[in-house]
Every structure is written in structure tokens, then in C-alpha cells.
Design a protein around this motif. Structure first.
Motif, PDB file in Angstrom:
ATOM      1  N   PRO A   1      10.659  -0.342   4.655  1.00 31.62           N
ATOM      2  CA  PRO A   1      11.453   0.812   4.221  1.00 31.62           C
ATOM      3  C   PRO A   1      10.590   1.895   3.581  1.00 31.62           C
ATOM      4  CG  PRO A   1      12.395  -1.264   3.434  1.00 31.62           C
ATOM      5  CD  PRO A   1      11.037  -1.576   3.959  1.00 31.62           C
ATOM      6  N   VAL A   2      11.066   3.116   3.638  1.00 29.97           N
ATOM      7  CA  VAL A   2      10.411   4.194   2.897  1.00 29.97           C
ATOM      8  C   VAL A   2      10.485   3.842   1.407  1.00 29.97           C
ATOM      9  CG1 VAL A   2      10.477   6.643   2.301  1.00 29.97           C
ATOM     10  CG2 VAL A   2      11.063   5.905   4.615  1.00 29.97           C
ATOM     11  N   PRO A   3       9.386   3.921   0.682  1.00 31.93           N
ATOM     12  CA  PRO A   3       9.431   3.562  -0.741  1.00 31.93           C
ATOM     13  C   PRO A   3      10.465   4.388  -1.498  1.00 31.93           C
ATOM     14  CG  PRO A   3       7.161   3.785  -0.004  1.00 31.93           C
ATOM     15  CD  PRO A   3       8.015   4.291   1.116  1.00 31.93           C
ATOM     16  N   ALA A   4      11.228   3.724  -2.357  1.00 33.55           N
ATOM     17  CA  ALA A   4      12.191   4.438  -3.191  1.00 33.55           C
ATOM     18  C   ALA A   4      11.481   5.146  -4.339  1.00 33.55           C
ATOM     19  CB  ALA A   4      13.232   3.464  -3.729  1.00 33.55           C
ATOM     20  N   LYS A   5      10.363   4.566  -4.765  1.00 29.05           N
ATOM     21  CA  LYS A   5       9.548   5.162  -5.817  1.00 29.05           C
ATOM     22  C   LYS A   5       8.171   4.515  -5.767  1.00 29.05           C
ATOM     23  CE  LYS A   5      11.044   1.935  -9.420  1.00 29.05           C
ATOM     24  NZ  LYS A   5      11.609   1.809 -10.785  1.00 29.05           N
ATOM     25  N   ALA A   6       7.232   5.111  -6.463  1.00 24.07           N
ATOM     26  CA  ALA A   6       5.879   4.553  -6.503  1.00 24.07           C
ATOM     27  C   ALA A   6       5.902   3.196  -7.202  1.00 24.07           C
ATOM     28  CB  ALA A   6       4.944   5.503  -7.242  1.00 24.07           C
TER      29      ALA A   6
ATOM     30  N   THR B   1       0.674   1.642  -8.129  1.00 24.86           N
ATOM     31  CA  THR B   1      -0.409   2.632  -8.149  1.00 24.86           C
ATOM     32  C   THR B   1      -1.479   2.263  -9.171  1.00 24.86           C
ATOM     33  OG1 THR B   1       1.277   4.287  -7.635  1.00 24.86           O
ATOM     34  CG2 THR B   1      -0.916   5.096  -8.185  1.00 24.86           C
ATOM     35  N   ALA B   2      -1.067   1.733 -10.313  1.00 28.23           N
ATOM     36  CA  ALA B   2      -2.039   1.331 -11.333  1.00 28.23           C
ATOM     37  C   ALA B   2      -2.955   0.243 -10.803  1.00 28.23           C
ATOM     38  CB  ALA B   2      -1.317   0.849 -12.588  1.00 28.23           C
ATOM     39  N   GLY B   3      -2.391  -0.717 -10.082  1.00 27.47           N
ATOM     40  CA  GLY B   3      -3.214  -1.772  -9.497  1.00 27.47           C
ATOM     41  C   GLY B   3      -4.182  -1.244  -8.472  1.00 27.47           C
ATOM     42  N   TYR B   4      -3.750  -0.241  -7.700  1.00 25.36           N
ATOM     43  CA  TYR B   4      -4.638   0.365  -6.707  1.00 25.36           C
ATOM     44  C   TYR B   4      -5.796   1.091  -7.395  1.00 25.36           C
ATOM     45  CZ  TYR B   4      -6.076   2.865  -2.484  1.00 25.36           C
ATOM     46  OH  TYR B   4      -6.801   3.359  -1.420  1.00 25.36           O
ATOM     47  N   LEU B   5      -5.508   1.775  -8.490  1.00 25.13           N
ATOM     48  CA  LEU B   5      -6.575   2.435  -9.248  1.00 25.13           C
ATOM     49  C   LEU B   5      -7.529   1.407  -9.849  1.00 25.13           C
ATOM     50  CD1 LEU B   5      -4.796   5.392 -11.092  1.00 25.13           C
ATOM     51  CD2 LEU B   5      -6.141   5.435  -8.991  1.00 25.13           C
ATOM     52  N   GLU B   6      -7.000   0.276 -10.269  1.00 23.65           N
ATOM     53  CA  GLU B   6      -7.871  -0.774 -10.783  1.00 23.65           C
ATOM     54  C   GLU B   6      -8.818  -1.279  -9.682  1.00 23.65           C
ATOM     55  OE1 GLU B   6      -5.604  -3.868 -12.623  1.00 23.65           O
ATOM     56  OE2 GLU B   6      -4.640  -2.510 -14.044  1.00 23.65           O
ATOM     57  N   THR B   7      -8.313  -1.374  -8.457  1.00 28.09           N
ATOM     58  CA  THR B   7      -9.170  -1.777  -7.337  1.00 28.09           C
ATOM     59  C   THR B   7     -10.269  -0.749  -7.113  1.00 28.09           C
ATOM     60  OG1 THR B   7      -7.360  -2.984  -6.262  1.00 28.09           O
ATOM     61  CG2 THR B   7      -9.221  -2.328  -4.872  1.00 28.09           C
TER      62      THR B   7
ATOM     63  N   LEU C   1       0.834  -1.203   0.000  1.00 31.81           N
ATOM     64  CA  LEU C   1       0.000   0.000   0.000  1.00 31.81           C
ATOM     65  C   LEU C   1       0.868   1.251   0.000  1.00 31.81           C
ATOM     66  CD1 LEU C   1      -2.890   1.249   0.293  1.00 31.81           C
ATOM     67  CD2 LEU C   1      -2.479   1.230   2.775  1.00 31.81           C
ATOM     68  N   ALA C   2       1.940   1.240   0.786  1.00 29.33           N
ATOM     69  CA  ALA C   2       2.834   2.401   0.825  1.00 29.33           C
ATOM     70  C   ALA C   2       3.428   2.663  -0.557  1.00 29.33           C
ATOM     71  CB  ALA C   2       3.947   2.174   1.851  1.00 29.33           C
ATOM     72  N   GLY C   3       3.809   1.612  -1.271  1.00 28.18           N
ATOM     73  CA  GLY C   3       4.332   1.797  -2.620  1.00 28.18           C
ATOM     74  C   GLY C   3       3.287   2.359  -3.564  1.00 28.18           C
ATOM     75  N   ALA C   4       2.047   1.886  -3.419  1.00 25.18           N
ATOM     76  CA  ALA C   4       0.975   2.339  -4.307  1.00 25.18           C
ATOM     77  C   ALA C   4       0.595   3.791  -4.057  1.00 25.18           C
ATOM     78  CB  ALA C   4      -0.242   1.447  -4.138  1.00 25.18           C
TER      79      ALA C   4
END
Length: 354
Positions: free
Chosen positions: A186-191, A194-200, A77-80
Motif C-alpha cells: 500500500p501507499v504509506p499512510a505516513k512516514a 526514517t530514523a532507522g534509515y538515518l541510523e543505517t 523502505l517506502a515507509g522510511a
């Protein structure tokens, strides 16, 4: 290829996707997050689906709002939810309070996440965490608060970055304690994702548009475009209106069976009410204004997929009074049964329908 369907078919699919049939203790809405505003509403939202809050974490998630999530989902979730770019980061935290600070973009999130991790080593009152984070981040991310008489972090940044700081919320009495996650990531290095989260989001509340998806994330369509482009979506026309839906789930949408008669009492902030296309769910403008108010939204009465009324609770000792405003005739037996469930979740021994 563009497909067509109807509003009735979309609502049938939403009822099934939200698991209002109470067929599982782990409903799909937990992949999106169950908002807990006002506090306690997430328990009611899950109870309406036959689920409980056991084993879940309350975190500041999408748009910085408190949500219940599965603990195992938090790293992904943090990455998304990590901003896609500096422009996206600035859009998510931009406000008049830190107009210049928002220009730091991703650096603002990195600094605030690091400040959370350094400060919160054990459960702490929210005010103490705010003070510690404020002292550790660049000055342009803070502002002078005349009410508090201090210089402190922007509330929007504080809450939007909380997940990346690996903290969870523990409501206690009238206040909130912030605690470190038992298993920090860890703190995400990059996103990522996010696309999968939008699909949800679209699977549960679509078909939808890029603007609606961006609004759900708390950003702009331009900033969210990379994630939207990466999502696997199919264009669908619903009663003449264009939207998009996850390709993988199109068949389930088009073949969703007509729902069985069903009444549920949904709290304010319920995932079913998180649509960014409110007129689609509630075509009557007067009802829309009653359901989504500037302050103090009522709960919604869901009858066979349609919003059929509102309800407001008032707890007096162990007695819960529910004031019901019906927009159509409601089945009394089912209404009483669902009111009793709300009373049980709220700790009441007596429930009255008014």
C-alpha cells in the motif's frame, strides 16, 4: 556522554561495515541501497564486496536515484522514504519547473503514487508511463517541455514517487522499462522508520551531522529534524570534529580492528563514496575534485580504506581497457586481480591496465 576517536579508526570501521572482506553474499549496504548510476555500477559495487545482484530489485529510491534493494525490504523502505511532512515533501520535489506544484506537499506524492499504480499494470516503456502519469496528476505538478513538445510530470517528482507507486526498473538496451512490483504494498499512510534509515546511513558513513543526513535524504535539516530527533545517537568527536553515530554500534566503531591490506576498485556511486562529508574521506582538495566531477565521475581505487587513485573503463567488443591514475604506489598483483573481476562483471574476456 561524548566520546572521541580518530579518522583512522572510523575508516577501519567503514571497511568492516561495508564488507569489503567479502565475508557475506548479503552485505549491509543493501539496507541503505546500492546506487546504479551510471547503469551497471551497482553490479560492480556488489562484486567488490563479493555479492551479486541475484534476487534484488532496481527501484527509484532515496533522492529519486535508481538503487538496488532486497525485494523483502521494499515495503519498509517506502515507509522510511515517505516524506515526514508537507514541508519535507515540498523540499524533496521543489524545483523551478513546478514551483507552485511543490506546495501541494504530501498530496503531490499521493497523487503521483496513485497515478503510477493505475497506469502500470504490465511492463511499459518509461516514456509511456510518464505520459500516463502526467495526464493523471494535478496540472501544477507538470510543466511544458519544449524538447518533448508536451506537458509532463516533473522528472524529480516522477522518480522520487516511483517507489510509492510500487514499480521497478528494467533496463533494456538503451531504454528503460517500468514494471509493477510482483508483490505491491500500500501507499504509506505516513512516514515510518526514517530514523532507522538515518541510523543505517550513519553506521555506514558516519559519524555525521544533521545537515549531512538531510542532504543524503534530499531534504533540509529542518524538514528532517523529527527523524533525527527520534534516532538513537551518540555524540562522537573525530579528530576534533563533532558528529553523531548510532548508539547501538558505537562499540563496534571504537573496537574495529586495523584492516588487513586490501585493494578494491569501486565504481562511481559506490556506497563507500556516498558520504556527504567528502573532505573527511578525501582530505586532498585536488583529489576530491578529480573524484567527484560535475559530469562523468571516475571509479575510485580503495587501498586500505584510503582513496589511492581513480580508474576509467572503456569496453571495445570483449576487451576492457582500464585507465588507472594512481595517487600512490599500488600493489600490481592485487590491481590486476581486481581489474579482472571488473572485466568479468562487464562481460570482457580480455582486460588491459593502462
Amino acid at each position: 556522554m561524548t566520546l572521541t576517536t580518530t579518522r583512522a579508526q572510523v575508516l577501519a570501521h567503514r571497511l568492516a561495515a561495508h564488507r569489503f572482506d567479502r565475508s557475506t553474499p548479503d552485505p549491509d549496504v543493501l539496507s541503505l541501497g546500492v546506487q546504479d548510476t551510471p547503469y551497471g555500477s551497482a553490479r560492480l559495487a556488489l562484486a567488490a564486496r563479493g555479492a551479486s545482484t541475484d534476487g534484488l530489485a532496481l527501484v527509484w529510491a532515496v533522492r529519486g536515484a535508481p538503487h538496488l534493494h532486497r525485494r523483502a525490504d521494499l515495503p519498509a523502505l517506502a515507509g522510511a522514504l515517505w516524506p515526514l511532512s508537507d514541508a519535507d515533501a515540498a523540499k524533496r520535489i521543489g524545483s523551478s519547473a513546478i514551483k507552485e506544484g511543490a506546495k501541494l506537499g504530501l498530496a503531490a506524492f499521493e497523487a503521483t503514487a496513485a497515478a503510477f499504480r493505475a497506469a502500470v499494470r504490465a511492463p511499459m516503456p518509461k516514456g509511456a508511463v510518464s505520459a500516463a502519469v502526467s495526464a493523471a496528476i494535478p496540472a501544477e505538478l507538470t510543466f511544458w517541455c519544449a524538447t518533448c513538445g508536451s506537458q509532463h510530470v516533473s522528472g524529480l517528482l516522477f522518480q522520487t514517487a516511483g517507489l510509492f507507486g510500487a514499480v521497478e526498473l528494467v533496463p533494456e538496451g538503451g531504454g528503460t522499462t517500468i514494471a509493477p512490483l510482483p508483490e505491491p504494498f500500500p501507499v504509506p499512510a505516513k512516514a515510518a522508520g526514517t530514523a532507522g534509515y538515518l541510523e543505517t546511513f550513519l553506521r555506514l558513513l558516519g559519524p555525521g551531522t544533521p545537515a549531512e543526513a538531510a542532504k543524503f535524504l534530499g531534504t533540509s535539516p529542518t524538514a528532517a529534524r523529527p527523524a533525527w530527533t527520534d534516532a538513537d545517537l551518540t555524540e562522537i568527536i573525530v579528530d576534533g570534529v563533532r558528529g553523531w553515530f548510532p548508539t547501538e554500534h558505537v562499540d563496534a566503531l571504537l573496537k574495529a580492528p586495523e584492516p588487513s591490506p586490501m585493494l578494491r576498485l569501486l565504481p562511481p556511486g559506490d556506497p563507500y563514496l556516498q558520504t556527504r562529508n567528502r573532505p573527511f574521506l578525501v582530505p586532498d582538495k585536488a583529489v576530491e575534485k578529480e573524484l567527484w566531477r560535475p559530469l562523468g565521475n571516475p571509479g575510485a581505487i580503495l587501498l586500505n580504506g584510503e582513496i589511492a587513485g581513480t580508474w576509467r573503463p572503456k569496453l571495445a567488443g570483449r576487451r576492457l581497457d582500464l585507465t588507472v591514475t594512481a595517487f600512490t604506489e599500488l600493489p600490481r598483483t592485487e590491481l590486476e586481480s581486481e581489474a579482472a573481476l571488473v572485466g568479468e562483471v562487464r562481460g570482457a574476456t580480455t582486460v588491459r591496465l593502462l
